[in-house]
Write an enzyme that holds these catalytic residues in place. Structure first.
Site, short mmCIF file in Angstrom:
data_model
loop_
_atom_site.label_atom_id
_atom_site.label_comp_id
_atom_site.label_asym_id
_atom_site.label_seq_id
_atom_site.Cartn_x
_atom_site.Cartn_y
_atom_site.Cartn_z
N LYS A 157 -27.53 16.50 114.81
CA LYS A 157 -26.98 15.27 115.40
C LYS A 157 -28.13 14.47 115.97
O LYS A 157 -29.17 15.01 116.32
CB LYS A 157 -25.99 15.62 116.53
CG LYS A 157 -24.95 14.56 116.76
CD LYS A 157 -23.86 14.62 115.71
CE LYS A 157 -22.81 13.56 115.90
NZ LYS A 157 -21.66 13.81 115.01
P1 NAD Z 1 -16.49 3.99 116.74
O1 NAD Z 1 -17.65 3.55 117.49
O2 NAD Z 1 -16.19 3.42 115.40
O3 NAD Z 1 -15.16 3.83 117.62
C1 NAD Z 1 -15.02 4.38 118.90
C2 NAD Z 1 -13.77 3.82 119.53
O4 NAD Z 1 -13.54 4.45 120.79
C3 NAD Z 1 -13.85 2.32 119.82
O5 NAD Z 1 -12.59 1.73 119.60
C4 NAD Z 1 -14.20 2.29 121.31
O6 NAD Z 1 -13.83 1.08 121.95
C5 NAD Z 1 -13.37 3.46 121.79
N1 NAD Z 1 -13.82 3.97 123.08
C6 NAD Z 1 -15.08 4.12 123.55
N2 NAD Z 1 -15.07 4.56 124.81
C7 NAD Z 1 -13.76 4.72 125.14
C8 NAD Z 1 -13.09 5.14 126.32
N3 NAD Z 1 -13.77 5.48 127.41
N4 NAD Z 1 -11.73 5.18 126.29
C9 NAD Z 1 -11.05 4.82 125.20
N5 NAD Z 1 -11.62 4.39 124.08
C10 NAD Z 1 -12.96 4.34 124.04
O7 NAD Z 1 -16.64 5.59 116.65
P2 NAD Z 1 -15.99 6.58 115.59
O8 NAD Z 1 -16.98 6.76 114.48
O9 NAD Z 1 -14.59 6.19 115.30
O10 NAD Z 1 -16.04 7.94 116.43
C11 NAD Z 1 -15.01 8.30 117.35
C12 NAD Z 1 -15.05 9.81 117.57
O11 NAD Z 1 -14.90 10.47 116.30
C13 NAD Z 1 -16.36 10.34 118.15
O12 NAD Z 1 -16.08 11.43 118.99
C14 NAD Z 1 -17.12 10.81 116.93
O13 NAD Z 1 -18.07 11.82 117.22
C15 NAD Z 1 -15.98 11.35 116.09
N6 NAD Z 1 -16.28 11.45 114.66
C16 NAD Z 1 -16.59 10.35 113.91
C17 NAD Z 1 -16.82 10.50 112.55
C18 NAD Z 1 -17.10 9.33 111.64
O14 NAD Z 1 -17.11 9.52 110.43
N7 NAD Z 1 -17.30 8.12 112.14
C19 NAD Z 1 -16.76 11.76 111.96
C20 NAD Z 1 -16.45 12.87 112.75
C21 NAD Z 1 -16.19 12.69 114.09
#
Ligand code: NAD
Length: 432
Positions: A122
């Site tokens: 990561k």
């Molecule tokens: P992103 O940046 O696209 O979206 C994150 C979302 O969460 C946004 O809408 C943001 O406004 C919201 N957010 C941030 N802080 C917040 C809070 N305090 N309360 C409520 N909402 C909040 O990120 P993503 O890629 O969708 O990732 C989200 C989660 O999924 C993370 O934990 C990430 O590690 C996990 N994840 C993502 C992927 C991927 O392919 N993008 C894969 C596996 C896991």
């Protein structure tokens, strides 16, 4: 017999360089699983910490050319035994070494659970990307890539998007790496734009994979998706796509949220209208498509399916007793604390744990890497068919172990993942 301190005896000492609440959560989950599966002690201690850790500080120039900020960046490789390492890059103002290390450890179990030939890694940069202009983000990304360039490579360690990063940032990373080696290397990252060799279906893969699992879990739990409701926390890549695919399966999305707060409508929200709004305004702040609701209240709404898809540490000892759903489908990494896990289990709430729930992303990242290294292109149908097969197989393997050994889905998923890594470590032996 009196316990004699061995000269190397220190793995459980919390005062290590990686210490952080999220890293302790990842370690404790691992140790619980290790105890249940009677994991070899040496292997256990080897897996408790990342194998390689890089912490950098570097200057980043703002658009006002007189301003230069010092920024911290990280890249952590947890296990180098299984093949190249793989893991996303997070841009968030709270990122630290412990958080990145916890995420790297979860990547190891996730890749192993899905039977992908990668160890976990990561990366992260401690900044708030929403406060930076596009040129600022580009400069920061290029400099960060240079800072970690000795650690990454298409056969070493392959970054991808995570919270706060996206396909544009992957494109800049790919370009920076390619400029350095002197020829194009699209396979250095996954989750890049399709025009640069990105895979069809990667952008929505995490949300799509999560919904494939929800369909399987609903079958097991006798939930009729056509008459059920869902609440989604986080409306970014994972949350918005999960909401979209749930809606396609007939589920009514009654609430969603982002960092600015939530929106609620008991009669259902239109996901495409919300997506359009966010595309135009960047966030749900000031959106009037539903009633305003706080992120805290949103988690406690009555619904069938709760999807935490924002950040870690959301379902805790404080609110786990008030969660009113039948199924928690974890899109985010680490959204549930150890104490909350126990409460959910006692209350009979079924949990699709993060390392299984959000594994669709790394699975299609693997497809992207395979297509890139072999110079072939798969169709979207082919990608979704393979994704569906891998996700549902992992679900049923995990469910079977959970029922057979009377353990939670999280522990079962961890054991599935840890077991393959332990076998591989034993097979490779100790050098020298
Ligand atoms: P992103 O940046 O696209 O979206 C994150 C979302 O969460 C946004 O809408 C943001 O406004 C919201 N957010 C941030 N802080 C917040 C809070 N305090 N309360 C409520 N909402 C909040 O990120 P993503 O890629 O969708 O990732 C989200 C989660 O999924 C993370 O934990 C990430 O590690 C996990 N994840 C993502 C992927 C991927 O392919 N993008 C894969 C596996 C896991």
């Amino acid at each position: 017999m009196e316990h004699v301190n061995h000269p190397f005896d220190q793995p459980l000492n919390p005062h290590t360089e990686w210490d952080d609440p999220m890293f302790r959560l990842a370690q404790q989950q691992f140790l619980n699983a290790a105890a249940i599966m009677n994991l070899d002690e040496n292997i256990r201690d080897r897996l408790l910490f990342p194998q390689r850790t890089l912490l950098v500080s570097f200057p980043s120039r703002r658009d006002d050319y007189s301003e230069v900020e010092t920024v911290f960046g990280y890249r952590v490789q947890h296990v180098l035994t299984m093949g190249p390492t793989k893991g996303g890059i997070r841009y968030h103002e709270d990122v630290n070494l412990g958080e990145v290390s916890a995420l790297a450890m979860w990547m190891t179990w996730k890749c192993s659970l899905m039977e992908l030939p990668f160890g976990g890694a990561k990366g992260g940069v401690r900044i708030n990307p929403t406060l930076l202009s596009r040129p600022e983000l580009q400069r920061l990304t290029r400099r960060y890539t240079m800072e970690i360039i000795s650690m990454i490579g298409p056969e070493r360690d392959i970054p991808a998007p995570d919270m706060g990063t996206n396909e544009q940032i992957m494109a800049w990373m790919m370009d920076t790496y390619s400029q350095q080696v002197g020829y194009p290397v699209p396979e250095i990252v996954t989750g890049k734009p399709v025009v640069l060799g990105g895979s069809l279906g990667r952008a929505e893969a995490t949300g799509r994979g999560l919904v494939y699992l929800i369909v399987e879990a609903a079958g097991f739990l006798n939930i009729d998706l056509g008459t059920s409701t869902a609440v989604v926390q986080g409306f970014g890549n994972v949350g918005a796509n999960a909401a979209k695919f749930l809606e396609e399966n007939g589920v009514q999305i009654i609430a969603v949220s982002d960092v600015s707060g939530g929106l609620y409508n008991a009669n259902g929200l239109s996901v495409s209208a919300l997506q359009q709004y966010v595309e135009q305004h960047r966030s749900l702040a000031d959106c009037t498509l539903g009633e305003r609701i706080s992120n805290e209240a949103l988690l406690e709404l009555e619904c069938d399916i709760l999807v935490p898809a924002a950040l870690q540490n959301q379902i805790t000892e404080a609110n786990a007793a008030h969660i009113k759903c039948r199924l928690v489908a974890e899109g985010a990494n680490g959204p549930t604390t150890l104490e909350a896990d126990e409460i959910l289990q006692q209350r009979g709430i079924f949990v699709l744990p993060d390392i299984l729930g959000n594994a669709g992303g790394v699975t299609v990242s693997y497809f992207e890497w395979v297509q890139g290294t072999q110079n072939v292109t798969w169709t979207l149908e082919e990608i979704n068919r393979r994704l569906h097969m891998i996700m549902t197989r992992a679900f049923h393997r995990t469910l079977l172990r959970s029922q057979r050994d009377r353990i939670t889905m999280r522990t079962a998923a961890l054991i599935e993942g840890i077991q393959r890594v332990a076998e591989a470590k034993l097979a490779r032996g100790v050098f020298p």
